[in-house]
Design a protein around this motif. Structure first.
Motif, PDB file in Angstrom:
ATOM      1  N   HIS A 235      23.963 -78.615 -11.561  1.00 58.92           N
ATOM      2  CA  HIS A 235      23.799 -80.308 -11.436  1.00 58.92           C
ATOM      3  C   HIS A 235      24.442 -81.251 -12.572  1.00 58.92           C
ATOM      4  O   HIS A 235      23.354 -81.214 -13.483  1.00 58.92           O
ATOM      5  CB  HIS A 235      22.955 -80.458 -10.196  1.00 58.92           C
ATOM      6  CG  HIS A 235      22.698 -81.583  -9.487  1.00 58.92           C
ATOM      7  ND1 HIS A 235      22.330 -83.226 -10.545  1.00 58.92           N
ATOM      8  CD2 HIS A 235      23.005 -82.396  -8.294  1.00 58.92           C
ATOM      9  CE1 HIS A 235      22.222 -83.868  -9.342  1.00 58.92           C
ATOM     10  NE2 HIS A 235      23.148 -83.219  -8.472  1.00 58.92           N
ATOM     11  N   PRO A 236      24.613 -82.925 -12.595  1.00 58.18           N
ATOM     12  CA  PRO A 236      24.785 -82.895 -13.245  1.00 58.18           C
ATOM     13  C   PRO A 236      23.473 -83.952 -13.733  1.00 58.18           C
ATOM     14  O   PRO A 236      23.526 -84.495 -14.643  1.00 58.18           O
ATOM     15  CB  PRO A 236      25.845 -84.160 -12.645  1.00 58.18           C
ATOM     16  CG  PRO A 236      26.176 -84.265 -11.928  1.00 58.18           C
ATOM     17  CD  PRO A 236      25.869 -82.940 -10.798  1.00 58.18           C
ATOM     18  N   ASN A 237      22.782 -84.127 -13.342  1.00 61.33           N
ATOM     19  CA  ASN A 237      21.751 -85.100 -12.754  1.00 61.33           C
ATOM     20  C   ASN A 237      20.581 -84.666 -12.399  1.00 61.33           C
ATOM     21  O   ASN A 237      19.824 -85.193 -11.438  1.00 61.33           O
ATOM     22  CB  ASN A 237      22.254 -86.254 -12.135  1.00 61.33           C
ATOM     23  CG  ASN A 237      21.338 -87.325 -13.021  1.00 61.33           C
ATOM     24  OD1 ASN A 237      20.233 -87.345 -13.961  1.00 61.33           O
ATOM     25  ND2 ASN A 237      21.589 -88.840 -12.902  1.00 61.33           N
ATOM     26  N   LEU A 238      19.991 -83.618 -13.274  1.00 61.21           N
ATOM     27  CA  LEU A 238      18.885 -82.195 -12.935  1.00 61.21           C
ATOM     28  C   LEU A 238      17.737 -83.001 -14.067  1.00 61.21           C
ATOM     29  O   LEU A 238      17.942 -83.169 -14.946  1.00 61.21           O
ATOM     30  CB  LEU A 238      19.133 -81.315 -12.794  1.00 61.21           C
ATOM     31  CG  LEU A 238      17.714 -80.885 -12.889  1.00 61.21           C
ATOM     32  CD1 LEU A 238      16.760 -80.505 -11.335  1.00 61.21           C
ATOM     33  CD2 LEU A 238      18.347 -79.037 -13.287  1.00 61.21           C
ATOM     34  N   THR A 239      16.425 -84.287 -13.422  1.00 60.30           N
ATOM     35  CA  THR A 239      15.373 -83.828 -13.969  1.00 60.30           C
ATOM     36  C   THR A 239      14.016 -83.234 -13.612  1.00 60.30           C
ATOM     37  O   THR A 239      14.588 -82.794 -12.344  1.00 60.30           O
ATOM     38  CB  THR A 239      14.595 -85.273 -13.919  1.00 60.30           C
ATOM     39  OG1 THR A 239      15.985 -85.840 -14.320  1.00 60.30           O
ATOM     40  CG2 THR A 239      13.545 -85.313 -14.668  1.00 60.30           C
ATOM     41  N   VAL A 240      13.343 -81.912 -15.408  1.00 60.05           N
ATOM     42  CA  VAL A 240      12.708 -81.029 -13.934  1.00 60.05           C
ATOM     43  C   VAL A 240      11.016 -81.359 -14.392  1.00 60.05           C
ATOM     44  O   VAL A 240      11.338 -81.816 -16.065  1.00 60.05           O
ATOM     45  CB  VAL A 240      12.981 -80.054 -14.822  1.00 60.05           C
ATOM     46  CG1 VAL A 240      11.799 -78.369 -14.592  1.00 60.05           C
ATOM     47  CG2 VAL A 240      13.702 -79.104 -14.069  1.00 60.05           C
ATOM     48  N   VAL A 241       9.943 -81.762 -14.240  1.00 57.86           N
ATOM     49  CA  VAL A 241       9.054 -82.184 -14.682  1.00 57.86           C
ATOM     50  C   VAL A 241       7.923 -80.663 -13.703  1.00 57.86           C
ATOM     51  O   VAL A 241       7.227 -80.591 -13.037  1.00 57.86           O
ATOM     52  CB  VAL A 241       8.255 -83.302 -13.606  1.00 57.86           C
ATOM     53  CG1 VAL A 241       7.048 -83.628 -14.181  1.00 57.86           C
ATOM     54  CG2 VAL A 241       9.197 -84.251 -13.872  1.00 57.86           C
TER      55      VAL A 241
END
Length: 237
Positions: A226-232
């Motif tokens: 995915h081109p816009n993945l954020t993981v917290v």
């Protein structure tokens, strides 16, 4: 891929809530894809708190949830409709007619799956999709299998998923064995994806998901594409 490591579950929840609130403030008509389970509860509590303080307005937001147990209606305390009402919808000014969850009581399951895909398409897709991560790598209820399921479908839940969900039910035999879940295609077509993962017990599966081979045996591994993945995460990296 952006990765944030929080020092506590509370910090993880606040960071995730910050990302979601920024989406809502900048784009009041956003379509939010929402998740259930223990991971997002703190995030929903934070969003509700900011709403009470007058910082957020959900009146024009539309939501689509990932999944629902088959055989449970929205009045059941174990249903995901009930979960969302309890943890978020009843605590903010969102219009209930703008909140969408698969109908677990639908007699024609295939028709319900088509309806849900058509609904998401009619909304223009999902702007931001919130995800948790199952111990077996599932996202939504997309379980490990031989292929990535693209569209909304009815799934037989894996034994590890049934075991994990049993804590929400009085008896093991009460845990549903099937669910209707959004497919990988709808998830991956979201403009942004936010994955929140907490706990040392998720370390191995999170590492496999983010840095291992992309395989339907670990459904979350497809998020690498995915081109816009954020993981917290908290204690999971």
């Amino acid at each position: 891929m952006k990765i944030y490591e929080a020092h506590s579950m509370g910090e993880m929840s606040r960071k995730a809530a910050n990302i979601i609130s920024a989406q809502v403030i900048l784009y009041p008509h956003s379509v939010l894809g929402l998740a259930t389970g223990s991971s997002p509860i703190g995030t929903y509590e934070q969003l509700a708190d900011w709403y009470k303080k007058g910082d957020l307005d959900f009146s024009e937001v539309t939501t689509v949830n990932l999944d629902e147990y088959r055989g449970l209606d929205g009045s059941s305390e174990q249903s995901y409709r009930y979960f969302m009402n309890q943890h978020l919808f009843s605590k903010v000014n969102i219009k209930l007619e703008r909140t969408h969850i698969p109908n677990g009581m639908a007699e024609d399951v295939e028709a319900e799956c088509r309806r849900y895909d058509e609904l998401i398409a009619s909304l223009g897709g999902i702007d931001l999709q919130l995800l948790g991560l199952g111990h077996n790598g599932h996202i939504g209820f997309n379980e490990p299998s031989g292929a990535f399921e693209k569209t909304t479908h009815c799934v037989d839940l894996g034994e590890s998923t049934i075991q994990a969900n049993s804590r929400f039910f009085e008896r093991m035999e009460d845990v549903p064995r099937q669910a209707i879940t959004m497919g990988i295609k709808s998830i991956m077509q979201a403009k942004k994806i936010l994955l929140i993962v907490g706990g040392e017990d998720k370390k191995e599966i999170l590492h496999r998901s983010l840095f291992g081979p992309v395989t339907p045996n670990v459904p979350a591994s497809i998020l690498q594409l995915h081109p816009n993945l954020t993981v917290v995460s908290c204690n999971a990296l």
